[in-house]
Enzyme design. Sequence first.
Site, PDB file in Angstrom:
ATOM      1  N   HIS A  33      50.062  31.001  23.265  1.00 11.61           N
ATOM      2  CA  HIS A  33      50.416  31.307  24.654  1.00 11.61           C
ATOM      3  C   HIS A  33      50.497  30.027  25.482  1.00 11.61           C
ATOM      4  CE1 HIS A  33      48.603  34.913  22.932  1.00 11.61           C
ATOM      5  NE2 HIS A  33      49.352  35.605  23.775  1.00 11.61           N
ATOM      6  N   GLY A 121      39.220  36.958  25.313  1.00 12.88           N
ATOM      7  CA  GLY A 121      40.549  37.399  24.909  1.00 12.88           C
ATOM      8  C   GLY A 121      40.834  38.766  25.494  1.00 12.88           C
ATOM      9  N   GLY A 162      45.912  38.541  34.864  1.00 13.41           N
ATOM     10  CA  GLY A 162      45.564  39.629  33.945  1.00 13.41           C
ATOM     11  C   GLY A 162      44.110  40.035  34.087  1.00 13.41           C
ATOM     12  N   ASN A 191      49.757  32.284  38.832  1.00 12.85           N
ATOM     13  CA  ASN A 191      51.068  31.748  38.437  1.00 12.85           C
ATOM     14  C   ASN A 191      52.191  32.756  38.619  1.00 12.85           C
ATOM     15  OD1 ASN A 191      50.812  33.462  36.260  1.00 12.85           O
ATOM     16  ND2 ASN A 191      50.476  31.848  34.742  1.00 12.85           N
ATOM     17  N   HIS A 266      55.099  32.938  28.655  1.00 17.33           N
ATOM     18  CA  HIS A 266      53.713  33.405  28.516  1.00 17.33           C
ATOM     19  C   HIS A 266      53.217  33.324  27.067  1.00 17.33           C
ATOM     20  CE1 HIS A 266      50.253  36.196  28.446  1.00 17.33           C
ATOM     21  NE2 HIS A 266      50.836  36.664  27.353  1.00 17.33           N
ATOM     22  N   SER A 386      16.473  58.103  35.030  1.00 12.65           N
ATOM     23  CA  SER A 386      16.820  59.029  33.944  1.00 12.65           C
ATOM     24  C   SER A 386      16.659  58.387  32.572  1.00 12.65           C
ATOM     25  CB  SER A 386      18.274  59.495  34.085  1.00 12.65           C
ATOM     26  OG  SER A 386      18.484  60.052  35.354  1.00 12.65           O
ATOM     27  N   GLU A 413      29.043  50.139  34.616  1.00 13.34           N
ATOM     28  CA  GLU A 413      28.582  50.070  33.219  1.00 13.34           C
ATOM     29  C   GLU A 413      29.222  48.912  32.455  1.00 13.34           C
ATOM     30  OE1 GLU A 413      29.546  52.903  34.668  1.00 13.34           O
ATOM     31  OE2 GLU A 413      27.850  54.293  34.507  1.00 13.34           O
ATOM     32  N   HIS A 475      28.992  65.541  30.429  1.00 18.50           N
ATOM     33  CA  HIS A 475      27.812  64.697  30.241  1.00 18.50           C
ATOM     34  C   HIS A 475      27.193  64.838  28.851  1.00 18.50           C
ATOM     35  CE1 HIS A 475      28.292  63.986  34.423  1.00 18.50           C
ATOM     36  NE2 HIS A 475      27.136  63.375  34.561  1.00 18.50           N
TER      37      HIS A 475
HETATM   38  C1  TPP Z   1      42.194  43.997  27.928  1.00 17.77           C
HETATM   39  C2  TPP Z   1      43.459  43.304  27.526  1.00 17.77           C
HETATM   40  N1  TPP Z   1      44.636  43.924  27.719  1.00 17.77           N
HETATM   41  C3  TPP Z   1      45.795  43.330  27.338  1.00 17.77           C
HETATM   42  C4  TPP Z   1      45.777  42.108  26.736  1.00 17.77           C
HETATM   43  C5  TPP Z   1      47.075  41.463  26.259  1.00 17.77           C
HETATM   44  N2  TPP Z   1      47.421  40.334  27.143  1.00 17.77           N
HETATM   45  C6  TPP Z   1      47.085  39.091  26.847  1.00 17.77           C
HETATM   46  S1  TPP Z   1      47.506  37.999  28.031  1.00 17.77           S
HETATM   47  C7  TPP Z   1      48.196  39.223  28.977  1.00 17.77           C
HETATM   48  C8  TPP Z   1      48.816  38.906  30.307  1.00 17.77           C
HETATM   49  C9  TPP Z   1      47.845  38.180  31.141  1.00 17.77           C
HETATM   50  O1  TPP Z   1      48.440  37.769  32.321  1.00 17.77           O
HETATM   51  P1  TPP Z   1      47.882  36.471  33.046  1.00 17.77           P
HETATM   52  O2  TPP Z   1      46.407  36.520  33.106  1.00 17.77           O
HETATM   53  O3  TPP Z   1      48.605  36.345  34.328  1.00 17.77           O
HETATM   54  O4  TPP Z   1      48.224  35.313  32.047  1.00 17.77           O
HETATM   55  P2  TPP Z   1      49.583  34.487  31.969  1.00 17.77           P
HETATM   56  O5  TPP Z   1      50.722  35.457  31.831  1.00 17.77           O
HETATM   57  O6  TPP Z   1      49.658  33.722  33.214  1.00 17.77           O
HETATM   58  O7  TPP Z   1      49.396  33.674  30.725  1.00 17.77           O
HETATM   59  C10 TPP Z   1      48.075  40.447  28.352  1.00 17.77           C
HETATM   60  C11 TPP Z   1      48.566  41.715  28.913  1.00 17.77           C
HETATM   61  C12 TPP Z   1      44.523  41.501  26.555  1.00 17.77           C
HETATM   62  N3  TPP Z   1      44.394  40.309  25.982  1.00 17.77           N
HETATM   63  N4  TPP Z   1      43.394  42.098  26.986  1.00 17.77           N
END
Ligand code: TPP
Length: 662
Positions: A33, A121, A162, A191, A266, A386, A413, A475
């Site tokens: 990436h 990740g 993300g 970005n 990306h 609880s 949680e 529950h």
């Molecule tokens: C919980 C989760 N869902 C989906 C992904 C797949 N994924 C990896 S990077 C990404 C996009 C992230 O966007 P951003 O943080 O803006 O990173 P950029 O595009 O700038 O590299 C996705 C959907 C993941 N790694 N974790």
Amino acid sequence: MDLFNLDSGADNLAVGAIRSLIIDETNRAKSGHPGMALDIAPALFVLFKNHLIADPSDPNWINRDRFVLSAGHCSALLYATLHLAGYAISMEDLKAFRSLGSLTPGHPEFGLTPGVDATAGPLAQGLSQAVGMAMAEEAIRASYPEGETILSHHTYCLCGDGCLEEGLSQEAISLAGKQKLSKLILIYDANGSTLDGPTVNSLTENEKLRFLAAQWNVLEVKDGNDLAALDGALKKAKASPLYPTLILVHTIIGYGSALQGSHKTHGTPLGEEDGRHAKAIYGYDYPDFTVPQKVYDLLKNSFGARGQEAHREWEGRLRRYEAAHPTEAAVFARAFHRDIPPSLLEIPAFDPATNEATRATSGAIVAKLPALIPFTLGGSADVASSVKTAIPGDPGFDSEHRAAKNVAFGIREFAMAGAQNGMLLHGGLVTYIGSFLVFSDYMKAAIRMSSLEHLPAIYLFSHDSIAVGEDGPTHEPIEQLVALRSIPGLDVIRPCDARETYGAWRVALASAHTPTALILCRQDLPLLAGSSADKLLQGAYLISPSAKTAALELIATGSEVSLAVSVQALLAAKGIEAEVVSMPSTELFEAQSEDYKASVLRLPRASRIALEMLSGLSWYKYAENVISVDEFGKSGVPSDVIAAYGFTPAAVTAKVLAILGK
Ligand SMILES: Cc1ncc(C[n+]2csc(CCOP(=O)(O)OP(=O)(O)O)c2C)c(N)n1
């Protein structure tokens, strides 16, 4: 935004080197990436060169600043930076990026790569772990007299859009704000792009206001290539006396690529031609995987020298601390080695008439933990009364009571579980967190992460079956226990009475690298004559032998063990000899020798019946027939719900007779 904003030729060259290595790593791996990694490289460079305090010759030094790459997909950036900063990651390791068995896997893995402080990740989990690290730092610093002399550091985290779109981020941000974690600094790479397209497709809220609302200090850097502005923001962030700090950095994804600004950068390597184009824009004119010595020297003389000096000073302070506070210093050392003798938790001589819910027994253990282990920190997601996670008299961990032992995580949680992982990554604490078993689903991805990171996390999950009763199917856990048992490397233990609950806690506390989930019930359970805290260590044992040669083996866990013993008596009255095996943990059992396993499960599989008031899926491995609940439960008085599913001694006996064809 242009490179002329970079403040000096040497810095410019170093940023170019990091960016070029990112291009080389991803090009060679033909995956990875580059987009965000390229655009946010200057921020990581400034952080390492001017601020982060860590010692590459001892990456696990306990007083180092922590750095968590929550946007774990930018691993190429982290590896390149760690390489230049002097960690034991060679150019060959960078060339092996994403290849099998390398030190440089697709996403950062804790325990594998020097300098990687957290596995990341799954977006936003890194952020929640960083929150836990910052909590651990506050808790430990406050728990020792003059604690700041032996532990005082910052926690830095880097995330992208993300992470902030994930719901988990809101829980983590909100928790950090409430806890006034002023030594937590989050760099947010804004970005304008995610994987599928421009951020505006899915995110239009005002992030600055969002963080302000959560009581964060908010700073903004308008140009992600402006090293001086990044440096100034980091300086201000470190001076924040009360609040965690967000540094929102505006960048252009894939900076330097012909496709910069597009989400297409990306997750696709730039390739040879575009790579050359980008390197020309950076003014970086060296062959692939080549870095001039002056870049290494720059980081060695800044980051490296600062860290080694700080480490040396700290060693001196620690020696003086050991002389001035020998008892506390010994506890501090024990805490970071997780040195807990198994005998620490004494097993009481129980009154044979004991009739107690396993959550209550667990609660009694939790209440005495701080006296036994001064370095505990635990809590729950608003169900302390609880799940029995409260510590009587404890004021509750917050900015006024940093030495408190119990955390009100709030109804968060997932962040709670992420924070526990962060605390354990940090080290120096024994932790536990509690919720209802049915809500383990809310934190499951973090439980998986505990296992991936080999952390001795302790999960207390109560309300463990349809015996929850009145609260009804929402529950009542059904599939949750199977799901937990399916997580590799997680020990799941469902004790059958007070004695086994002590045994289960002993396993959890003695664990160094394995997370443990204790599955606890709400209803009272009798103390069983044959139960044993010691035998629990083997995962399963014969708890109630038959009077004569057994024709049948009943296998049960938790509340169903006493039920199985009652059924055993009813069957005996009908002339059918059965023996009862308590199997609190299939994982611990599987770790035993074949001989031991054969000594417990003595009859052929066809003569075994398993009993559990949840999904039966776990049990077909051990038994031909399973009596279980394979649909969502019902709302009603617990005894009525239990009866409705046929989990009374008479009903189970009838089912067993039917299975036997009698
Ligand atoms: C919980 C989760 N869902 C989906 C992904 C797949 N994924 C990896 S990077 C990404 C996009 C992230 O966007 P951003 O943080 O803006 O990173 P950029 O595009 O700038 O590299 C996705 C959907 C993941 N790694 N974790």
